[in-house]
Motif scaffolding. Structure first.
Motif, PDB file in Angstrom:
ATOM      1  N   ARG A 102      -7.683   9.749   0.317  1.00 50.42           N
ATOM      2  CA  ARG A 102      -8.715   9.121  -0.511  1.00 50.42           C
ATOM      3  C   ARG A 102      -9.473   8.038   0.256  1.00 50.42           C
ATOM      4  O   ARG A 102     -10.601   7.693  -0.095  1.00 50.42           O
ATOM      5  CB  ARG A 102      -8.091   8.536  -1.781  1.00 50.42           C
ATOM      6  N   ASP A 138      -2.331  11.080   6.713  1.00 51.04           N
ATOM      7  CA  ASP A 138      -1.114  10.611   6.059  1.00 51.04           C
ATOM      8  C   ASP A 138      -0.436   9.557   6.925  1.00 51.04           C
ATOM      9  O   ASP A 138      -0.224   9.762   8.123  1.00 51.04           O
ATOM     10  CB  ASP A 138      -0.147  11.772   5.834  1.00 51.04           C
ATOM     11  N   TYR A 175      -4.269   4.176   8.041  1.00 52.00           N
ATOM     12  CA  TYR A 175      -4.993   3.198   7.234  1.00 52.00           C
ATOM     13  C   TYR A 175      -6.436   3.089   7.709  1.00 52.00           C
ATOM     14  O   TYR A 175      -6.686   2.854   8.894  1.00 52.00           O
ATOM     15  CB  TYR A 175      -4.331   1.823   7.334  1.00 52.00           C
ATOM     16  N   GLY A 179      -7.501   1.161   2.952  1.00 53.15           N
ATOM     17  CA  GLY A 179      -7.001   2.244   2.123  1.00 53.15           C
ATOM     18  C   GLY A 179      -6.107   3.139   2.949  1.00 53.15           C
ATOM     19  O   GLY A 179      -6.217   3.183   4.176  1.00 53.15           O
ATOM     20  N   THR A 180      -5.210   3.840   2.284  1.00 56.47           N
ATOM     21  CA  THR A 180      -4.307   4.728   2.990  1.00 56.47           C
ATOM     22  C   THR A 180      -4.403   6.137   2.431  1.00 56.47           C
ATOM     23  O   THR A 180      -4.657   6.329   1.240  1.00 56.47           O
ATOM     24  CB  THR A 180      -2.854   4.210   2.894  1.00 56.47           C
ATOM     25  N   GLY A 181      -4.241   7.119   3.306  1.00 60.48           N
ATOM     26  CA  GLY A 181      -4.257   8.510   2.870  1.00 60.48           C
ATOM     27  C   GLY A 181      -5.646   9.115   2.760  1.00 60.48           C
ATOM     28  O   GLY A 181      -6.655   8.500   3.123  1.00 60.48           O
ATOM     29  N   LEU A 200       0.839  -1.197   0.000  1.00 60.91           N
ATOM     30  CA  LEU A 200       0.000   0.000   0.000  1.00 60.91           C
ATOM     31  C   LEU A 200       0.876   1.250   0.000  1.00 60.91           C
ATOM     32  O   LEU A 200       1.871   1.333   0.717  1.00 60.91           O
ATOM     33  CB  LEU A 200      -0.911   0.006   1.228  1.00 60.91           C
ATOM     34  N   SER A 201       0.492   2.226  -0.821  1.00 54.24           N
ATOM     35  CA  SER A 201       1.273   3.454  -0.959  1.00 54.24           C
ATOM     36  C   SER A 201       0.356   4.563  -1.458  1.00 54.24           C
ATOM     37  O   SER A 201      -0.843   4.345  -1.675  1.00 54.24           O
ATOM     38  CB  SER A 201       2.424   3.242  -1.950  1.00 54.24           C
ATOM     39  N   ASP A 202       0.913   5.740  -1.688  1.00 52.63           N
ATOM     40  CA  ASP A 202       0.106   6.845  -2.202  1.00 52.63           C
ATOM     41  C   ASP A 202      -0.507   6.506  -3.557  1.00 52.63           C
ATOM     42  O   ASP A 202      -1.641   6.904  -3.856  1.00 52.63           O
ATOM     43  CB  ASP A 202       0.964   8.106  -2.327  1.00 52.63           C
ATOM     44  N   ASP A 203       0.239   5.797  -4.401  1.00 52.05           N
ATOM     45  CA  ASP A 203      -0.262   5.434  -5.727  1.00 52.05           C
ATOM     46  C   ASP A 203      -1.106   4.163  -5.683  1.00 52.05           C
ATOM     47  O   ASP A 203      -2.120   4.062  -6.365  1.00 52.05           O
ATOM     48  CB  ASP A 203       0.906   5.245  -6.699  1.00 52.05           C
ATOM     49  N   TRP A 233      -3.168   2.763  -3.339  1.00 55.76           N
ATOM     50  CA  TRP A 233      -3.710   3.188  -2.046  1.00 55.76           C
ATOM     51  C   TRP A 233      -4.821   2.292  -1.496  1.00 55.76           C
ATOM     52  O   TRP A 233      -5.283   2.492  -0.376  1.00 55.76           O
ATOM     53  CB  TRP A 233      -4.244   4.618  -2.149  1.00 55.76           C
TER      54      TRP A 233
END
Length: 221
Positions: free
Chosen positions: A165, A170, A173, A161-163, A141-144, A146
């Protein structure tokens, strides 16, 4: 692409792939399904006729033996071609190993009857993923990339999901578990990715039970 009677682990499949790439055809045994797979594959995605032929999705000629097919595809065509390759391999009863993602795509005969499905923003969906594949998907899982979901029949799933969205800060999760209906939809926010991994591992081991070790809140209320 090759045949095995028992689904291999990603590590075992990686070793088989390494041996085949090194020219060890004896790493796998001949199988009748390979000829049908190869014929269907090149009928849909032909090999290049010569070095100037840019219509083919393959980055080099296919390596075809009695027991295997090895292929390298152009990066820009992967999203179009790779899902179809996995589908054709499954129809022929073959193991499809993705060495870039280190994922084994097993044919239907080697999947559980009530198999879960794994999807994320990046990469192909995986039917009946093993624990290692599930863990790796969460750790990626990362910014892209997500979002990841592991879902079973009857509306049961875990997703994370992370971030922003996903409605998380930041580095945080948002994790959800649905137990078959909107009224049994639970949510928590975690800071530790290893906790997220644990939730997914729990669900992979027993999709009929609510994952433990976190404080769930009913998202319906």
């Amino acid at each position: 692409m090759w045949f095995e009677e028992v689904r291999p682990s990603p590590a075992a499949a990686s070793e088989t792939h390494r041996r085949l790439c090194a020219g060890e055809a004896a790493a796998v045994r001949p199988h009748a399904g390979l000829s049908g797979f190869y014929a269907a594959l090149v009928a849909e995605f032909p090999e290049a006729e010569d070095a100037t032929d840019e219509s083919s999705p393959w980055s080099a000629g296919l390596d075809v033996g009695d027991g295997y097919v090895l292929m390298g595809m152009q990066w820009g065509r992967a999203a179009e071609v790779a899902p179809r390759v996995v589908e054709l391999a499954g129809q022929s009863g073959l193991i499809c190993f993705d060495p870039q993602a280190d994922v084994v795509h097993a044919p239907p005969a080697l999947r559980s009857a009530d198999a879960l499905g794994l999807r994320s923003c990046v990469g192909l969906p995986v039917d009946d993923p093993d624990l290692e594949t599930v863990e790796r998907a969460v750790l990626r899982l990362s910014d892209d990339n997500w979002f990841v979901i592991l879902e079973g029949p009857s509306g049961r799933y875990v997703q994370a999901g992370t971030g922003a969205r996903a409605g998380a800060a930041d580095g945080g999760y948002a994790v959800e578990f649905r137990d078959g209906s909107p009224e049994r939809h639970y949510r928590c926010v975690l800071d530790d990715r290893e906790q997220v991994v644990s939730v997914f591992v729990d669900f992979r081991r027993d999709p009929a039970a609510r994952p433990t070790g976190v404080a769930w809140a009913n998202a319906w209320l």
